[in-house]
Design a protein around this motif. Structure first.
Motif: not given
Length: 592
Positions: A263-292
């Protein structure tokens, strides 16, 4: 009658006396002396009762006062023929009455009362749990399968008590056997079981792989164009949020592989492929574009000195950049944005649901709202979902427990609404099959999970079914003809999803997971091609490196986890053909 004839012959045989006869007499016959000395033989009567004498019968006090019944000779002959033909009615005392089913709604049961699970409602129903509850999940590429046992793949994000204890789960569940128990009047059930795997009652095999993630995961969604890349909304202990994209390719490839590679091994918290930090925000909505590919939209809330600032952002994640770039912001809501969904028919249009009671439509080309459904609900709007078969139809659900169906051409007025759920609605998803005539919609609420056929309409001229009592009459009168299934018993259901390649098969998550297939929905063809979701992986992405952690998942029986209260599928333009309600464990609390 036959036993009486046999008994009479036996009695006559034993009444005949045994006479010793000499051999000479046997050969030459009886002499005249013998005839005079031995008069005509008469059988002895051991009972010493002369049938010609009338024997008085003492009266039976238990029969006194009862009316006398007389039957004719013809009626007696008919009764005898029935006895000889084996058509004797069973003794009423031995006849067992069929158990009466009673309709139960969430909260009807008394304290300490356990409701019973009816496996005949499902072709398949399996439940299992993880170490931590999961607020969000999503289906992963699952190949079409014509018969049981099924194998499914999905991902989920945990809500652990501490941010550093959270995990992204990539889960394979195999050996999903048929669990439906056939009734006695169903013919050839054994042949059907043999054709479809035939090992009812067997627990599924759960194979989870986990990736550590710092932060409670509020939303997880797989990219349609590359399902090995999943987008996350997560929140740390300090309240800061992060939107990131994580590669689960190595874990999914391992689970789909038939080789015996480690099985693939993971050490610690792996770095994401890309990310954005949002200070003080709380969110639930997220959706990918089906076309792009790589384009996603998010919705959140941010507390500022001036109050709550709602935000909707359009992001782009590319392989060349580790930081997500916000392409555009959309303003118009006055309170937190709970959900966002791209239209499957128009790549430039998405919808948003807000705590300000409204649903809005947006055009990414202009950055403006093209339609505002103000006061769509009387309280927070939690979810919105586009119909995959009709570009003008979408559904919404809110804290008021009302499911509403909208037409984009009729702003302000729902085309239909259903006040069935007693608590808030937290997830809505249309059936992905666009080829079927009906319009199936799955809904998860804090009190129950329901499935609807919005193509069904009541027949006002048809006679109403005769209820067993007044309580049942009230319940039946309240049930809309579009309601197909009430799936009860799961604690805190949070999301519901259809498996596109498996006909009528659904996944729910919350305090645990349910994978089930209702027994009465029409069989439909595999729809992987119609939905555009791939059924096999392409080249795996680069390995993330480190040690995999296994979820503490335990398979439980369906009896312990999910309980249906179902209605038979209503005929088009007609009422339900029959009512079958069952009761099960009390539903738990729900909500965000």
């Amino acid at each position: 009658f036959a036993m009486e004839k046999q008994g009479e012959a036996s009695r006559k045989k034993h009444l005949l006396p045994v006479v010793d006869v000499d051999e000479d007499e046997h050969e030459h016959g009886h002499s005249e002396d013998d005839e005079s000395e031995n008069p005509e033989l008469v059988p002895e009567d051991p009972f010493d009762d002369d049938p010609e004498e009338e024997i008085p019968v003492p009266p039976n006090p238990e029969l006194q006062g009862l009316p006398e019944f007389h039957i004719t000779e013809e009626e007696a002959q008919q009764a005898a023929r029935k006895i000889l033909a084996g058509e004797v009615d069973e003794d009423p005392e031995d006849r067992q009455e069929a158990p009466q089913t009673k309709i139960y709604q969430p909260g009807d049961q008394a304290d300490g009362e356990e409701l019973e699970f009816d496996p005949s409602v499902y072709d398949m129903m399996h439940a299992f749990e993880g170490e931590w509850p999961c607020m969000s999940c999503d289906v992963l590429p699952t190949p079409p399968q014509a018969s049981f046992p099924y194998t499914v793949y999905f991902c989920a994000g945990t809500q652990a008590s501490h941010a550093r204890d959270n995990r992204i789960h990539v889960i394979k569940v195999s050996e999903l056997y048929k669990t439906r128990q056939h009734s006695e009047d169903e013919e050839d059930s054994s042949d059907d079981d043999e054709e479809e795997g035939g090992d009812e009652g067997k627990d599924p095999e759960v194979e989870p792989l986990s990736i550590p993630h710092e932060g409670c995961i509020n939303k997880i969604r797989a990219m349609p164009q590359a399902p090995t890349m999943v987008g996350l909304w997560s929140t740390k202990d300090n309240g800061d949020s992060r939107i990131c994209v994580v590669d689960i390719g190595p874990q999914l490839a391992y689970l789909q592989s038939t080789s015996h590679a480690p099985a693939p091994k993971v050490k610690g918290f792996p770095a994401p492929a890309c990310s954005a930090q949002l200070a003080g925000a709380e969110g639930y909505g997220l959706d990918w574009s089906p076309a792009e590919a790589g384009r996603l939209v998010t919705g959140d809330r941010r507390d500022t000195q001036g109050g709550t600032q709602p935000n909707i952002f359009l992001w782009r994640c590319t392989a060349m950049s580790k930081t997500m770039a916000s392409e555009q912001a959309f303003t118009g809501h006055t309170d937190a944005v709970e959900d966002v969904k791209f239209s499957p028919h128009d790549a430039d249009v998405f919808a948003s649901a807000s705590v300000d009671h409204s649903v809005r439509l947006w055009d990414v080309r202009t950055g403006r709202s093209t339609g505002a459904f103000l006061e769509a609900h009387t309280s927070d709007v939690n979810v919105v979902a586009w119909c995959k078969a009709d570009p003008n139809t979408f559904a919404s659900g809110g804290d008021d427990g009302v499911l509403k169906i909208w037409d984009t051409r009729l702003v302000g007025t729902p085309v239909n609404q259903f006040r069935w759920h007693k608590q808030q609605i937290v997830s809505v998803e249309w059936c992905p099959d666009t080829t079927r005539d009906d319009r199936l919609l799955a809904v998860a609420g804090a009190d129950q999970v329901t499935v609807w056929d919005l193509s069904a309409q009541p027949d006002l001229d048809a006679p109403a079914p005769a209820p067993a009592d007044e309580e049942e009459a009230r319940t039946l009168g309240q049930a809309p003809p579009q309601l197909l299934l009430q799936h009860l018993g799961q604690q805190n259901p949070k999301e519901i999803h259809w498996f596109p390649a498996l006909a009528n098969t659904l996944l729910t998550c919350g305090d645990g997971f349910n994978v089930f297939k209702p027994a009465y929905l029409n069989t439909i063809a595999d729809t992987a091609a119609a939905t555009g979701m791939p059924t096999s992986l392409g080249p795996a992405a680069a390995a993330v490196g480190a040690t995999a952690t296994t979820v503490a998942a335990t398979a439980t029986t369906a009896t312990e986890a999910a309980v249906p209260v179902t209605r038979a599928a209503p005929a088009k333009n007609g009422p339900p053909q029959e009512e079958e309600r069952r009761q099960g464990p009390a539903p738990g609390r729900g909500g965000r």
